[in-house]
Every structure is written in structure tokens, then in C-alpha cells.
Design an enzyme around this catalytic site. Structure first.
Site, PDB file in Angstrom:
ATOM      1  N   LYS A   1      -7.057   5.610 -19.592  1.00  0.00           N
ATOM      2  CA  LYS A   1      -7.333   6.058 -20.953  1.00  0.00           C
ATOM      3  C   LYS A   1      -6.081   5.851 -21.824  1.00  0.00           C
ATOM      4  CE  LYS A   1     -11.059   7.095 -18.734  1.00  0.00           C
ATOM      5  NZ  LYS A   1     -11.382   8.401 -18.207  1.00  0.00           N
TER       6      LYS A   1
ATOM      7  N   TYR B   1     -14.828  15.950 -16.806  1.00  0.00           N
ATOM      8  CA  TYR B   1     -15.268  14.582 -16.579  1.00  0.00           C
ATOM      9  C   TYR B   1     -16.331  14.543 -15.470  1.00  0.00           C
ATOM     10  CZ  TYR B   1     -15.131   9.678 -15.437  1.00  0.00           C
ATOM     11  OH  TYR B   1     -15.492   8.393 -15.183  1.00  0.00           O
TER      12      TYR B   1
ATOM     13  N   ARG C   1       0.853  -1.201   0.000  1.00  0.00           N
ATOM     14  CA  ARG C   1       0.000   0.000   0.000  1.00  0.00           C
ATOM     15  C   ARG C   1       0.886   1.247   0.000  1.00  0.00           C
ATOM     16  NH1 ARG C   1      -2.187   1.594   4.564  1.00  0.00           N
ATOM     17  NH2 ARG C   1      -2.779  -0.481   5.280  1.00  0.00           N
TER      18      ARG C   1
ATOM     19  N   ASP D   1      -5.796  18.351 -15.406  1.00  0.00           N
ATOM     20  CA  ASP D   1      -6.097  16.973 -15.799  1.00  0.00           C
ATOM     21  C   ASP D   1      -5.663  16.836 -17.257  1.00  0.00           C
ATOM     22  OD1 ASP D   1      -7.312  14.625 -16.742  1.00  0.00           O
ATOM     23  OD2 ASP D   1      -8.963  14.781 -15.311  1.00  0.00           O
TER      24      ASP D   1
HETATM   25  C1  LIG Z   1     -11.901   8.885 -16.988  1.00  0.00           C
HETATM   26  C2  LIG Z   1     -11.450  10.201 -16.534  1.00  0.00           C
HETATM   27  C3  LIG Z   1     -11.218  10.461 -15.180  1.00  0.00           C
HETATM   28  C4  LIG Z   1     -11.450   9.411 -14.122  1.00  0.00           C
HETATM   29  O1  LIG Z   1     -10.519   8.374 -14.239  1.00  0.00           O
HETATM   30  P1  LIG Z   1     -10.821   6.846 -13.829  1.00  0.00           P
HETATM   31  O2  LIG Z   1      -9.549   6.172 -14.182  1.00  0.00           O
HETATM   32  O3  LIG Z   1     -11.995   6.395 -14.619  1.00  0.00           O
HETATM   33  O4  LIG Z   1     -11.101   6.857 -12.371  1.00  0.00           O
HETATM   34  C5  LIG Z   1     -10.763  11.714 -14.829  1.00  0.00           C
HETATM   35  N1  LIG Z   1     -10.558  12.678 -15.757  1.00  0.00           N
HETATM   36  C6  LIG Z   1     -10.785  12.460 -17.067  1.00  0.00           C
HETATM   37  C7  LIG Z   1     -10.534  13.551 -18.048  1.00  0.00           C
HETATM   38  C8  LIG Z   1     -11.240  11.226 -17.496  1.00  0.00           C
HETATM   39  O5  LIG Z   1     -11.478  11.024 -18.794  1.00  0.00           O
END
Ligand SMILES: *Cc1c(COP(=O)(O)O)cnc(C)c1O
Length: 392
Positions: free
Chosen positions: A195, A98, A46, A170
Site C-alpha cells: 500500500k 482487512y 530465503r 497493523d
Molecule cells: C492489504 C492489507 C493487508 C494485506 O496485505 P497484502 O500485502 O495484500 O498481503 C493487511 N492489512 C491491511 C490493513 C491491508 O490493507
């Protein structure tokens, strides 16, 4: 080392113990101590795990930061990052982003006294107008999800630094191959590694990259205390995905350019949102802070009532949530990624029932266009896909 090489070798090219050229999956929850007060550096997974450590170092290098932390998902990363702030603090957040981030902020953290102000951060005046003495950070997605609005990273960083706050970006959509927000003054970069970084729709992961020594101590503690750390096998899948990031992103971007131009000429399509169009409102800004337009396209259908048919008819392109993988996906944001956002706010941001979002993969572009051509009304209409004669 240049970026493509970092994606392959950053942090460690091989396992120092065995010479294995594929980073081993250290599938161990705990680590034996040689003696009292002695440690190999690894005690409990962890806190730290050797497979995850390689990935964390690689992401830090890829995003030009000093530190990288890997989480079990993008949301896990964002949730731990919020631990840097305290009740009473305000964060200005991009209004179209998101939907899960909206749900986490408004559904959870706002109950514990954090406040969030939603603003169109691509319009600098909106940031300025919404800033209060309590504002401690700007949280932006650029390009935004799903409307592809572009926020000026440098200007946002300068603005919030003057107020003593942090800029959080992000960077899921463009990835370090096309954009490095830390180079433009951002303090923290967030990724949903689920992604493009992982890139194969087979593993969840999330990241924070930054260069702040004091924050690193607190973020490590938050990661260890909350337990949303990335598992060894998923870290390995992400390491493997990352090796081909540059190739995949370039191919997806070429495909997306052709498809964006093709969609623009389609009679059933009202408007296409893609940051590579020279008439995109922030095209000049994109050219300045990014090295590519990525693989994401959103578009309005002229007639929303045709959308259920389109989603049924696509066959190669899969109707599924998520983005950034080698396989192309189509998403209906109002019912999927953005359903957590209240309707009035969603509509104001442009996320209407006419909007579809495409994540373009690395298939042959003719096959993708043929699939869209048979899925979009009128059914069976054949349209030539002579690439990119972009109308102005
Ligand atoms: C999918 C996504 C998230 C969240 O990520 P997860 O891996 O699904 O928890 C955050 N920001 C963006 C831009 C995303 O496309």
C-alpha cells in the site's frame, strides 16, 4: 535523523562495495562461501538478501523498532507473526479489519487450534469483556478498515501487558509518517507495504517491526522456514517507493481532507467516515496518537442501488482493490476487500452494501472532484468544491 531522511537513508545511503547511490538489486538466490565455515553474512536469499536487508533496517528505523523483517506480502508477514503463538492461545482482533486477515485467521489458523475473538477494539469495554486467561495478544487496525474507527494504542498496550500478552498494530493505513505504534507501547507493527510504503501499485510486500530480542530469533526462523521472504526486485521497488513516502502521504492527506468535506455536502451521500473530521467520535484520540489523517475515506451512499453506476462512471479514479498508491482507487468493500467476512458480522461492523471506500492519491484534487462529481448521481450535477468548511 528525522523521519523523511530515514525513509531515504535509513540503514544505508549507498552500496558499501560499489558506492552505488541506488541500492543494488542483489538478484542472487545463493552466495559463495569463501571457505568451509566462512560466510559473507549472506548464504541463501530465503534467509537473508543484501537488498532486503537494507529495506528491513530502514523499516525498523522508520517505525522506531530494533528489528524489521520483510515478507512477500502483508499476509505473509501476519502469517509468520502468528508463529509466535501456539494452539490454545486466543487473540482479540479488531472486528472491522482487512478481510484477508479475517480469512487467514478464521479460515486457517482457527483450524489448527488458535482462537480469535472479534471485538470493536475502539470501545475499550469490548476488549476488557472478551479477554480470557487464554488471551495472548490484541491485534488491532487503527484506524480500522474500512469504518475508520480509532483504537487507543497506549491503553490497549497497557491492558494487554498487564495480562502478559502482546499488542500487534497493523499500521498500513497511517504509515510511520503519521503514526508510530511502538512509541505508544505496541509490541509488533505490521505493514502491508503493498500500500503506502511501496506506494505505486506495482509490488507486493509486508513487514513486521519490533524490538523483542527473543521474538526476533523466532520470527527470523519462521521467515526462513516458511519462505515468504520478500524478493530482491520487490525489495528495491519498495525502497524506491519509501523515498517519497512523506511527500506522497502529505499530498494524499491534503487531497483527502478536501474530498471528505466535499463528499459530506453531496446530496447522494449519507455519511462520510474520515478520521480528520472534528466530530469523528475518536477525533481527540487521533490527534493524540497520530500526526495526520491519511488518505482513506469511506462513505455510505443514500441509495445502494446507485453504486453499480458510480463504479462504472468513475474514470480517473479506478475501481480496483487495494489502496495507498499514487493513483486514486475506489473499492466496494462488500464484494472486494471484505467479501471473506460473513455477512452478519460484516453488517454488524457497518460494512454494508451502501459503503464505498476511496484511497485518495496524489492527482490534482480538482480533477478528482470533477471525476466524483460526474460519477455520483444525479449524473452531470456540478457541485462546487470550495474546500473544507467542515460541518459539525
Ligand atoms: C492489504 C492489507 C493487508 C494485506 O496485505 P497484502 O500485502 O495484500 O498481503 C493487511 N492489512 C491491511 C490493513 C491491508 O490493507
Amino acid at each position: 535523523m528525522k523521519a523523511e531522511t530515514v525513509f531515504l537513508h535509513g540503514g544505508a545511503s549507498f552500496d558499501p562495495v560499489t558506492g552505488a547511490v541506488s541500492t543494488p538489486i542483489y538478484q542472487s538466490a545463493t552466495f559463495r562461501h569463501p571457505g568451509l565455515g566462512e560466510s559473507t553474512g549472506y548464504d541463501y536469499s530465503r534467509a537473508l538478501n543484501p537488498t532486503r536487508s537494507v529495506l528491513e533496517k530502514r523499516l525498523a528505523l522508520a517505525e522506531h523498532g530494533k528489528y524489521g523483517l520483510a515478507f512477500s506480502s502483508g499476509m505473509g508477514a501476519i502469517s509468520s507473526l502468528i508463529k509466535l503463538f501456539k494452539p490454545g492461545d486466543n487473540i482479540i482482533v479488531s472486528a472491522d479489519l482487512y478481510g484477508g486477515t479475517y480469512r487467514l485467521f478464521n479460515g486457517y489458523y482457527s483450524k489448527y487450534g488458535f482462537s480469535f475473538t472479534w471485538a470493536d477494539t475502539s470501545d475499550f469495554e469490548q476488549i476488557n469483556k472478551n479477554c480470557s486467561p487464554q488471551t495472548k495478544a490484541l491485534f488491532i487496525e487503527t484506524p480500522s478498515n474500512p469504518m475508520m474507527k480509532v483504537t487507543d494504542i497506549r491503553r490497549s498496550a497497557d491492558f494487554i501487558h498487564e495480562k502478559g500478552g502482546f499488542l500487534i498494530v497493523d499500521n498500513t493505513f497511517l504509515t510511520p509518517w503519521f503514526q508510530n505504534p511502538l512509541d505508544f507501547g505496541a509490541d509488533f507493527v505490521i505493514h502491508s507495504g503493498t500500500k503506502y510504503l511501496g506506494g505505486h501499485h506495482d509490488a507486493l510486500s509486508g513487514f513486521i517491526v519490533h524490538s523483542n530480542d527473543e521474538a526476533e530469533v523466532r520470527l527470523r526462523d519462521a521467515q526462513m522456514s516458511e519462505g515468504a521472504a520478500l524478493a530482491p526486485f520487490d525489495a528495491w521497488l519498495t525502497l524506491r517507493g519509501l523515498k517519497t513516502l512523506a511527500l506522497r502521504m502529505d499530498k494524499a492527506a491534503i487531497n483527502a481532507e478536501i474530498i471528505a468535506g466535499w463528499l459530506r455536502g453531496h446530496p447522494a451521500v449519507e455519511r462520510v467516515f474520515w478520521i480528520g473530521f472534528p466530530d469523528h467520535p475518536q477525533y481527540g484520540l487521533s490527534q493524540n496518537q497520530s500526526r495526520g489523517s491519511g488518505g482513506m475515506i469511506s462513505f455510505y451512499m443514500k441509495d445502494a442501488s446507485q453504486i453499480p453506476q458510480v463504479l462504472k462512471r468513475v474514470s480517473l479514479i479506478m475501481f480496483a482493490e487495494s489502496l495507498g498508491g499514487v493513483d486514486s482507487l475506489i473499492t466496494y468493500p462488500v464484494v472486494q476487500t471484505h467479501s471473506a467476512i460473513p455477512e452478519a458480522m460484516r453488517t454488524a461492523a457497518g460494512v454494508s452494501d451502501k459503503l464505498l471506500r476511496l484511497s485518495i492519491g496524489i492527482e490534482n484534487v480538482d480533477d478528482l472532484i470533477a471525476d466524483l462529481a460526474q460519477a455520483l448521481p444525479p449524473a452531470g450535477l456540478r457541485i462546487s468544491h470550495a474546500p473544507v468548511n467542515l460541518p459539525n
